[in-house]
Design a protein around this motif. Structure first.
Motif, short mmCIF file in Angstrom:
data_model
loop_
_atom_site.label_atom_id
_atom_site.label_comp_id
_atom_site.label_asym_id
_atom_site.label_seq_id
_atom_site.Cartn_x
_atom_site.Cartn_y
_atom_site.Cartn_z
N GLN A 167 6.49 18.90 5.02
CA GLN A 167 5.95 19.58 6.21
C GLN A 167 6.01 21.10 6.09
O GLN A 167 5.13 21.79 6.57
CB GLN A 167 6.74 19.14 7.45
N ASN A 168 7.02 21.64 5.42
CA ASN A 168 7.19 23.09 5.35
C ASN A 168 6.26 23.77 4.37
O ASN A 168 5.61 24.76 4.70
CB ASN A 168 8.65 23.44 5.00
N ASP A 169 6.19 23.27 3.14
CA ASP A 169 5.40 23.95 2.12
C ASP A 169 4.16 23.17 1.67
O ASP A 169 3.43 23.62 0.81
CB ASP A 169 6.26 24.30 0.90
N HIS A 170 3.94 22.01 2.24
CA HIS A 170 2.76 21.16 1.97
C HIS A 170 2.65 20.72 0.52
O HIS A 170 1.57 20.37 0.06
CB HIS A 170 1.47 21.84 2.45
N GLN A 171 3.78 20.74 -0.20
CA GLN A 171 3.81 20.24 -1.57
C GLN A 171 3.85 18.71 -1.54
O GLN A 171 4.58 18.13 -0.76
CB GLN A 171 5.05 20.77 -2.31
N ARG A 172 3.06 18.10 -2.41
CA ARG A 172 3.04 16.65 -2.51
C ARG A 172 3.86 16.21 -3.71
O ARG A 172 3.86 16.87 -4.75
CB ARG A 172 1.62 16.13 -2.64
N SER A 173 4.55 15.09 -3.55
CA SER A 173 5.32 14.54 -4.65
C SER A 173 5.41 13.03 -4.51
O SER A 173 5.29 12.48 -3.42
CB SER A 173 6.72 15.16 -4.70
N SER A 174 5.60 12.38 -5.64
CA SER A 174 5.77 10.94 -5.68
C SER A 174 7.27 10.65 -5.77
O SER A 174 7.95 11.19 -6.65
CB SER A 174 5.04 10.35 -6.89
N VAL A 175 7.77 9.82 -4.86
CA VAL A 175 9.20 9.52 -4.83
C VAL A 175 9.42 8.02 -4.65
O VAL A 175 8.56 7.31 -4.12
CB VAL A 175 9.94 10.29 -3.72
N SER A 176 10.57 7.57 -5.05
CA SER A 176 10.95 6.18 -4.86
C SER A 176 11.19 5.94 -3.37
O SER A 176 11.73 6.80 -2.67
CB SER A 176 12.23 5.88 -5.64
N CYS A 177 10.82 4.77 -2.91
CA CYS A 177 11.05 4.42 -1.50
C CYS A 177 12.54 4.41 -1.17
O CYS A 177 12.91 4.61 -0.02
CB CYS A 177 10.43 3.07 -1.19
N LYS A 178 13.38 4.20 -2.17
CA LYS A 178 14.83 4.20 -1.95
C LYS A 178 15.34 5.57 -1.54
O LYS A 178 16.41 5.68 -0.95
CB LYS A 178 15.55 3.74 -3.22
N GLU A 179 14.58 6.62 -1.84
CA GLU A 179 14.99 7.99 -1.50
C GLU A 179 14.56 8.38 -0.09
O GLU A 179 14.92 9.46 0.38
CB GLU A 179 14.38 8.98 -2.49
N ILE A 180 13.79 7.55 0.57
CA ILE A 180 13.25 7.85 1.90
C ILE A 180 14.22 7.39 2.98
O ILE A 180 14.73 6.27 2.93
CB ILE A 180 11.88 7.16 2.12
N THR A 181 14.47 8.26 3.94
CA THR A 181 15.30 7.93 5.09
C THR A 181 14.42 7.77 6.31
O THR A 181 13.64 8.66 6.64
CB THR A 181 16.33 9.04 5.35
N ASP A 182 14.53 6.63 6.98
CA ASP A 182 13.75 6.39 8.19
C ASP A 182 14.31 7.22 9.33
O ASP A 182 15.52 7.30 9.51
CB ASP A 182 13.81 4.91 8.55
N GLN A 183 13.42 7.86 10.06
CA GLN A 183 13.79 8.62 11.24
C GLN A 183 12.89 8.16 12.39
O GLN A 183 11.79 8.68 12.56
CB GLN A 183 13.62 10.13 11.02
N PRO A 184 13.34 7.19 13.19
CA PRO A 184 12.51 6.66 14.28
C PRO A 184 12.00 7.74 15.24
O PRO A 184 10.94 7.59 15.83
CB PRO A 184 13.43 5.69 15.00
N GLN A 185 12.72 8.83 15.38
CA GLN A 185 12.30 9.90 16.28
C GLN A 185 11.08 10.64 15.77
O GLN A 185 10.44 11.38 16.51
CB GLN A 185 13.44 10.87 16.51
N LEU A 186 10.73 10.46 14.50
CA LEU A 186 9.60 11.17 13.91
C LEU A 186 8.32 10.35 13.92
O LEU A 186 7.27 10.86 13.59
CB LEU A 186 9.91 11.54 12.45
N HIS A 187 8.38 9.09 14.28
CA HIS A 187 7.21 8.23 14.17
C HIS A 187 6.06 8.72 15.04
O HIS A 187 6.25 9.14 16.18
CB HIS A 187 7.56 6.79 14.54
#
Length: 63
Positions: A36-56
């Motif tokens: 969101q800050n620098d608009h850089q795109r990257s490919s990451v493992s889903c294991k590295e993603i943290t769910d934040q229900p407040q952001l949905h």
């Protein structure tokens, strides 16, 4: 998280920053995210993603 839990357009947390999921690759359990800050795109493992229900998308209040 798993690729089956994620979908395009979701807002998630990655390395303590907010990112939007651009694409999901279930066969490799990876996602392409855009920071969101620098608009850089990257490919990451889903294991590295943290769910934040407040952001949905569509949620206008905190839980």
């Amino acid at each position: 998280m798993q690729a089956s839990d994620l979908k395009q357009g979701m807002w998630v947390e990655h390395q303590h920053e907010i990112a939007e999921i651009i694409a999901v690759d279930p066969s490799n359990n990876t996602v392409i995210i855009e920071n969101q800050n620098d608009h850089q795109r990257s490919s990451v493992s889903c294991k590295e993603i943290t769910d934040q229900p407040q952001l949905h998308t569509g949620c206008d209040r905190y839980y």
